[in-house]
Design a protein around this motif. Structure first.
Motif, mmCIF file in Angstrom:
data_model
loop_
_atom_site.group_PDB
_atom_site.id
_atom_site.type_symbol
_atom_site.label_atom_id
_atom_site.label_comp_id
_atom_site.label_asym_id
_atom_site.label_seq_id
_atom_site.Cartn_x
_atom_site.Cartn_y
_atom_site.Cartn_z
ATOM 1 N N LEU A 1 0.828 -1.204 0.000
ATOM 2 C CA LEU A 1 0.000 0.000 0.000
ATOM 3 C C LEU A 1 0.863 1.255 0.000
ATOM 4 C CD1 LEU A 1 -2.829 -1.071 2.468
ATOM 5 C CD2 LEU A 1 -3.065 -0.639 0.007
ATOM 6 N N MET A 2 1.968 1.232 0.751
ATOM 7 C CA MET A 2 2.875 2.394 0.772
ATOM 8 C C MET A 2 3.491 2.632 -0.604
ATOM 9 S SD MET A 2 4.858 2.042 4.373
ATOM 10 C CE MET A 2 4.186 2.741 5.867
ATOM 11 N N ASN A 3 3.710 1.564 -1.357
ATOM 12 C CA ASN A 3 4.227 1.709 -2.720
ATOM 13 C C ASN A 3 3.168 2.286 -3.656
ATOM 14 O OD1 ASN A 3 6.710 0.634 -2.004
ATOM 15 N ND2 ASN A 3 6.132 -1.444 -2.575
ATOM 16 N N LEU A 4 1.907 2.088 -3.307
ATOM 17 C CA LEU A 4 0.800 2.540 -4.148
ATOM 18 C C LEU A 4 0.291 3.917 -3.738
ATOM 19 C CD1 LEU A 4 -1.183 1.634 -6.404
ATOM 20 C CD2 LEU A 4 -2.613 0.685 -4.589
ATOM 21 N N TRP A 5 0.205 4.141 -2.428
ATOM 22 C CA TRP A 5 -0.364 5.379 -1.899
ATOM 23 C C TRP A 5 0.735 6.239 -1.275
ATOM 24 C CZ3 TRP A 5 -4.679 2.672 1.431
ATOM 25 C CH2 TRP A 5 -5.681 2.165 0.581
ATOM 26 N N SER A 6 0.714 7.531 -1.550
ATOM 27 C CA SER A 6 1.669 8.441 -0.908
ATOM 28 C C SER A 6 1.261 8.730 0.536
ATOM 29 C CB SER A 6 1.775 9.744 -1.707
ATOM 30 O OG SER A 6 0.499 10.368 -1.787
ATOM 31 N N LEU B 1 -9.287 8.591 -5.571
ATOM 32 C CA LEU B 1 -9.548 9.759 -4.724
ATOM 33 C C LEU B 1 -8.237 10.337 -4.179
ATOM 34 C CD1 LEU B 1 -12.672 8.625 -2.666
ATOM 35 C CD2 LEU B 1 -12.558 10.505 -4.304
ATOM 36 N N LEU B 2 -7.363 9.471 -3.780
ATOM 37 C CA LEU B 2 -6.074 9.901 -3.245
ATOM 38 C C LEU B 2 -5.260 10.603 -4.331
ATOM 39 C CD1 LEU B 2 -4.356 9.853 -0.697
ATOM 40 C CD2 LEU B 2 -3.418 7.691 -1.474
ATOM 41 N N ASN B 3 -5.252 10.018 -5.534
ATOM 42 C CA ASN B 3 -4.495 10.619 -6.644
ATOM 43 C C ASN B 3 -5.082 11.962 -7.067
ATOM 44 O OD1 ASN B 3 -2.686 8.494 -6.680
ATOM 45 N ND2 ASN B 3 -3.806 7.377 -8.250
ATOM 46 N N GLU B 4 -6.411 12.058 -7.045
ATOM 47 C CA GLU B 4 -7.057 13.343 -7.379
ATOM 48 C C GLU B 4 -6.739 14.389 -6.327
ATOM 49 O OE1 GLU B 4 -11.194 12.410 -7.822
ATOM 50 O OE2 GLU B 4 -10.847 11.285 -9.682
#
Length: 195
Positions: A132-137, A189-192
């Motif tokens: 998840l850390m690799n995917l989400w900042s 949502l996180l990327n936006e």
């Protein structure tokens, strides 16, 4: 004819998996593993002191193989691959989860099994968190750490597996499709929010 006592632990685990698939957990014995592997029971005891220890090594091997496969995926596909892997073991007659939950019950009266299952669970939580850390900042929800997301996902997967073991017509496909949609939406949502 028995092979010389030169057989790897990995080969014994492979033979033990085959025995479990063919004989089921109820009829699983170290003798049947030895016969299939073509070694003596003494060789089995050399590598694994008890049947439970061998079963724990099987669970660990399956988990390690699964995480190894997932970790080779690129970031956008990590969650999708993890969900696909979990879904593949979610069924009414799931070999892996029958084994896992059988060992879980044994751990209530056997501290050594409990500690080993705790380590397997910790390892899975850490692997999920790292992916998840690799995917989400950052976490998609303020106040919910990525570590907690890893724990929640692991608990959710085991809970779904338990329901599938209990209910023959559990909606595995629909449930996992919606879980994937949930995590893709959180990621979007996180990327936006990062833009």
């Amino acid at each position: 004819m028995a092979k010389p006592n030169v057989i790897s632990k990995g080969d014994l685990i492979k033979s033990a998996k085959e025995c479990l698939v063919h004989n089921g957990i109820d009829k699983f014995t170290l003798r049947s593993v030895a016969e299939l592997a073509g070694v003596t029971q003494g060789t089995i005891y050399y590598h694994f002191k008890t049947k439970e220890q061998l079963l724990l090594h099987i669970v660990q091997d399956i988990c390690d193989s699964s995480w190894s496969e997932i970790s080779h995926q690129s970031n956008p596909y990590i969650i999708s691959q993890a969900i696909k892997s979990a879904k593949s073991r979610c069924s009414y007659d799931s070999f892996f989860h029958k084994l896992f939950f059988t060992l879980l019950v044994s751990s209530f009266t056997n501290e050594k099994i409990r500690r080993q299952l705790e380590e397997i669970t910790r390892s899975e939580n850490n692997a999920l968190t790292q992916n998840l850390m690799n995917l989400w900042s950052q976490s998609p929800i303020d106040g919910v750490s990525i570590e907690t997301w890893g724990i929640l996902i692991n608990a959710m997967i085991d809970g779904l597996a338990l329901q599938a073991l209990l209910k023959k017509d559990f909606p595995v496909e629909k449930t996992y499709a919606e879980i994937e949609r949930l995590f893709n939406s959180l990621t979007r949502l996180l990327n936006e929010g990062d833009k």
